[in-house]
Design an enzyme around this catalytic site. Structure first.
Site: not given
Length: 634
Positions: A198, A304, A332
């Site tokens: 991320s 995602d 995610h």
């Protein structure tokens, strides 16, 4: 043979020998942690050197007259240093070490009473330090123990992390807490691999785009390559004041100390127009993909809904370096929580090859690994599929690929319409959406790449959000990526990955895929502010009553729609599940003959002709889907 020729051959042999020595990877004769073509755990993790140092970045974005410093907490093998063996570095730069944590268990950094690092989040230090690596965890500027101000994907963030690589290669200075110099070149060879999920992986992308010397590989997991595309969907705000929110979520600095940076985050990001401007250009790494010299191992969930899939796809397509990709069916989620043993083994081999120089063959392995169904992974030579080609699918009266094209349809914005309502029962009349269905598929159809809808529209307002969804209607076992775990459930058992100390254990809760049986699933989505149809750099308001052709790009995907299933295109305007539109109440007329859906299909696949929309009904989901409306933390 003549003596001159013998001397020439001897000289040539000497040169080749010298070259072979220079290029020879680490071996057991020189490095005790190498066995065959892999590193093995021979060094004591408990006895490892643990240090906390502060690297000078050469910046001062808090304007206090004192150069900014980033805090670096590292663990390295003591025995290697004693033997004067210089080791490579695995590095993760993150804003989350104090505020939010890393991994499925949200681990934070921990320190001993002297302020020296005692616990590093995640397993990277536990696993790799005994195998002849150092692990370096960097607090991004303005977070945890670093000075400066967090500018959310900006110059301070990227150059702050880059300065650590410079320090590891002797090009920047650092100090210990007592002010004494900290020197890295006595224990590291300067070869660095950056990793992170991320936001952390986004920093790795940004640093790689500088072309910094010493960065040999990056492993960006579910990571951002353009902060504009993360916080805007083609001119549509994802959430108001998003950059400011992200700063406030991670910073440890008082607002007054970072007033100039906060003003820029609030003002220069330009919520009022949604335009792409200089603020966002400085946070777009894709144009500098040609500067990347490090190899790249991309990992992403094809579903995602946080860091959407264009982030990896539009970065991946520009890279001209050795690269590899894993695509799961998750949202995610870290690969450590999907296929843990395979992931750790592959990551180990990747770092051994690019940081240790061990010829283990991973450079010759298939480039792409795709999860094609829950728990089913397929290796492929490339991504997107090499035989994928754009196929234009015309629109008809409620159908895709009609036998009789043409006609028009009209709908009015319904801001309260949720995604689940919009895609349910596509034959029904639902305010705020229009649906187009294919005939039942006569053979499987694989979509590999970036679909888009071209819509010829006439609106009665200067702008509106246009939203497109591609839906697979048909019963199947699917990853529950809209569930609370984003595709996984956390179990009560543990597995251990490396060595432990009382302060830092290497054991983590096991996970399993969250699989459900459902009769439909959204494959991909796309959003477009109609007033940005000419350019994202400026608005071109629609003239009411005038026809425009507007492209709505969707997120990248790789999915196979099964035989007998129906593919659906669902159009609506405001999408408050995923964005923060400014609903205009527009009524939009769609010219079907001038509109189409373009699908990247593999092989000779196509959609069968449809005379009329097939009957499709859907059941309510067995769970309440997450609404991935921002602001989210990447």
């Amino acid at each position: 043979m003549s003596k001159p020729r013998l001397r020439w051959l001897a000289l040539l042999a000497g040169v080749l020998t010298a070259l072979s020595v220079t290029a020879t990877p680490a071996s057991a004769s020189t490095t005790p942690y190498v066995h065959g073509n892999q590193t093995v755990p021979v060094y004591s993790y408990a006895n490892a050197v643990r240090e906390s140092v502060w690297v000078q970045t050469g910046l001062d974005n808090d304007h206090d007259g004192v150069g900014d410093k980033v805090a670096v907490d590292l663990v390295r093998p003591r025995e290697a240093a004693a033997d004067r063996l210089k080791v490579p570095v695995v590095m993760e730069a993150s804003p989350y070490y104090a505020c939010c944590g890393r991994g499925n268990e949200s681990e934070l950094k921990g320190y001993d009473p002297s302020g020296t690092i005692s616990k590093e989040p995640l397993y990277y230090d536990n696993y790799f330090v005994p195998r002849g690596y150092a692990f370096v965890a960097v607090d991004l500027p303005g977070t945890n123990r670093s000075t400066g101000c967090e500018d959310v994907g900006g110059r301070e963030e990227v150059l702050g992390a880059e300065a650590v690589i410079d320090w590891l290669n002797g090009r920047a200075k650092a100090v210990h807490a007592d002010g004494t110099p900290a020197v890295a070149t006595t224990w590291t060879n300067g070869k660095v691999g950056m990793i992170g999920k991320s936001w952390d992986g986004s920093v790795a992308n940004g640093v790689a785009a500088t072309g910094v010397d010493g960065l040999k590989t990056i492993v960006p997991i579910s990571s951002i390559s353009s902060w504009y595309d993360y916080e805007r969907f083609n001119g549509v705000l994802r959430s108001p004041s998003y950059p400011f929110f992200l700063n406030q979520a991670v910073t440890g600095r008082p607002d007054a100390d970072c007033a100039a940076v906060l003003d820029s985050l609030n003002i220069d990001s330009d919520d009022a127009t949604g335009n792409f401007n200089a603020f966002w250009a400085s946070r777009d790494f894709r144009p500098d993909a040609s500067k990347v010299r490090a190899s790249v191992f991309v990992v992403h969930g094809i579903n995602d809904t946080n860091v959407t899939t264009s982030q990896f796809a539009l970065w991946w397509s520009r890279l001209r370096v050795p690269k590899k990709i894993w695509l799961s069916q998750m949202s995610h989620v870290d690969p450590f929580d999907i296929r843990r043993a395979d992931w750790v083994d592959t990551l180990h081999r990747w770092f051994d090859f690019y940081l240790q120089g061990l010829p283990n063959g991973i450079d010759r392995a298939p480039r792409a690994s795709l999860e094609t169904a829950p728990g089913t992974w397929t290796d492929q030579p490339s991504w997107p599929a090499a035989d994928a080609r754009p196929v234009r699918v015309p629109l008809g009266d409620g159908v895709l690929n009609p036998r009789t094209p043409g006609g028009s349809t009209t709908w009015t914005d319904n801001p309260g319409l949720t995604e689940e309502q919009a895609v349910a029962d596509p034959n029904a009349t639902i305010s705020g959406r229009v649906a187009f269905l294919s005939a039942p598929l006569t053979k499987p159809v694989r979509i590999s790449g970036i679909p888009h809808a071209t819509l010829r529209v006439r609106a009665d307002r200067p702008t509106t959000e246009l939203t497109a969804r591609l839906v697979d209607y048909g019963t199947a076992s699917r990853i529950n990526y809209l569930g609370p775990g984003e595709g996984i459930t956390t179990l009560g058992t543990q597995s251990c990955w490396g060595s432990s100390t009382p302060a830092d254990d290497a054991c983590y809760l096991d996970t399993a895929e969250d699989v459900v049986t459902s009769d439909h699933a959204v494959l991909t989505r796309g959003w477009q502010d109609a007033a940005h149809h000419v350019s994202l750099r400026f608005r071109t308001p629609l003239r009411p009553g005038t026809w425009y052709s507007i492209d709505v790009p969707m997120e990248a995907t790789d999915q196979t729609v099964a035989t007998g299933h129906v593919l659906g295109l669902i159009l609506q305007q405001s999408d408050e599940d995923y964005s923060s539109p400014d609903p205009s109440g527009a009524t939009v007329r769609l010219d079907l003959r001038g509109s189409s859906l373009t699908l990247p299909l593999t092989g000779r696949a196509g959609l069968p002709p449809a005379a009329a929309a097939p009957t499709v009904t859907t059941a309510p989901p067995a769970f309440a889907p997450r609404r991935p409306h921002g602001p989210l933390l990447p």
